[in-house]
Design a protein around this motif. Sequence first.
Motif, PDB file in Angstrom:
ATOM      1  N   ARG A 180     -33.646  -2.521 -56.952  1.00 21.21           N
ATOM      2  CA  ARG A 180     -33.202  -2.173 -58.553  1.00 21.21           C
ATOM      3  C   ARG A 180     -32.291  -3.284 -59.014  1.00 21.21           C
ATOM      4  N   ALA A 183     -26.850   4.900 -61.257  1.00 22.16           N
ATOM      5  CA  ALA A 183     -27.931   5.088 -61.924  1.00 22.16           C
ATOM      6  C   ALA A 183     -27.996   4.730 -63.282  1.00 22.16           C
ATOM      7  N   LEU A 235     -27.714   0.485 -63.209  1.00 26.70           N
ATOM      8  CA  LEU A 235     -28.987   0.120 -62.939  1.00 26.70           C
ATOM      9  C   LEU A 235     -30.096   0.504 -63.813  1.00 26.70           C
ATOM     10  N   ARG A 236     -29.966   1.294 -64.830  1.00 28.91           N
ATOM     11  CA  ARG A 236     -30.918   1.734 -65.834  1.00 28.91           C
ATOM     12  C   ARG A 236     -32.086   2.367 -65.317  1.00 28.91           C
ATOM     13  N   LEU A 237     -31.972   3.283 -64.478  1.00 23.72           N
ATOM     14  CA  LEU A 237     -32.709   3.972 -63.543  1.00 23.72           C
ATOM     15  C   LEU A 237     -33.776   4.886 -64.457  1.00 23.72           C
ATOM     16  N   SER A 238     -34.798   5.136 -64.427  1.00 29.29           N
ATOM     17  CA  SER A 238     -35.787   6.436 -65.039  1.00 29.29           C
ATOM     18  C   SER A 238     -35.362   7.551 -63.983  1.00 29.29           C
ATOM     19  N   GLU A 293     -36.464   7.662 -60.740  1.00 27.98           N
ATOM     20  CA  GLU A 293     -35.723   6.659 -59.821  1.00 27.98           C
ATOM     21  C   GLU A 293     -34.163   7.230 -59.746  1.00 27.98           C
ATOM     22  N   GLN A 294     -33.867   8.250 -60.363  1.00 28.19           N
ATOM     23  CA  GLN A 294     -32.459   8.670 -60.318  1.00 28.19           C
ATOM     24  C   GLN A 294     -32.575   9.692 -59.122  1.00 28.19           C
ATOM     25  N   HIS A 296     -34.888   9.712 -56.793  1.00 28.34           N
ATOM     26  CA  HIS A 296     -35.095   9.270 -55.659  1.00 28.34           C
ATOM     27  C   HIS A 296     -33.697   8.550 -55.208  1.00 28.34           C
ATOM     28  N   LEU A 297     -32.874   8.006 -55.727  1.00 26.63           N
ATOM     29  CA  LEU A 297     -31.546   7.697 -55.197  1.00 26.63           C
ATOM     30  C   LEU A 297     -30.877   8.799 -54.776  1.00 26.63           C
ATOM     31  N   ASP A 316     -40.719   0.809 -55.907  1.00 24.28           N
ATOM     32  CA  ASP A 316     -40.951   1.494 -57.016  1.00 24.28           C
ATOM     33  C   ASP A 316     -41.121   2.929 -56.986  1.00 24.28           C
ATOM     34  N   LYS A 324     -42.248   6.653 -59.091  1.00 28.43           N
ATOM     35  CA  LYS A 324     -42.741   7.503 -60.468  1.00 28.43           C
ATOM     36  C   LYS A 324     -43.137   8.706 -60.122  1.00 28.43           C
TER      37      LYS A 324
END
Length: 297
Positions: free
Chosen positions: A18, A77, A80-83, A86-87, A89-90, A224, A226
């Motif tokens: 990321r 998050a 990193l500009r996570l979706s 993604e957030q 998942h983190l 990745d 989603k």
Amino acid sequence: MDGQLDRRAELSEFLRTRRARLKPEDVGLPSFGRHRRVPGLRREELAQLAGVSVAYYTRLEQGNGRNVSAEVLDAIARALRLSDAEQAHLTHLAKPKQQRRRASAARAQQPVRVALLQLLESIDTVPAYVTGRRSEILAWNRMAAALFGDWGRLPAEERNWARLVFLNPDYRDLFVDWDQKAYDMVSFLRMDAGRHPDDPRLSALVGELSVKSEEFRRLWATHDVKEKSHGVKRMRHPLVGDLMLSFETFRLVDDDEQAFVTYHAEPGSPSAEGLRLLASWGADAARTGTGTGTPAS
């Protein structure tokens, strides 16, 4: 691959990939041109954006999420500009649930409620099916069999979307945008792996696909993730030709690891006529099955 995925390694690689995709100019930092030695942001730049120390962020990116707070994860998050996916998942990787049910993670069966099976049977004009963990196909109706193929003829372990997409050449022909379908499939499995890194059956599936499919191996390495609840798929069916179908995914309230998926066409469209033809053909040629391997009566 052994019985479980390495959560620390997953956390480390996810953060690293990321960070690598962000350019300094994306976040208002100077790039210094060709003098940069790493792709994307440096660790110290990311730490600065998140408001944490470089040492703290470095420990996290090395896979040590112990005692990390939700506030720090939120700050990272954002940096990193996570979706949203993604957030989530983190969070799964950094702060795994303490009460993880190992027995349910490894169980072979994911029973589908009788009422849901009856609902599938009652829908005779729309392809519909139920999926579970690891992209397993648990139940389906006659229209789904007519559209996607008779899953009831497959061994239970092969009723799996990831295996079908990457290992069955018929599905390369069925999905016009196969590359996108493959990307989506791997992204879904990544989300599942984040929730259940100790699932040996998921680990075995990832290992098998990594060995047998170069495309899967390449996509898995991107880390990745989603979640996609609706959209449009273009298909080329061997009997009725091109279809443009909208899909909807409904997570079950009492079991969010199972999802009810439907495909439908715009009324009056050529695709709607194609589904009508499939319905007349599928009533005789397709069977309704369940994830237990026993066709529904």
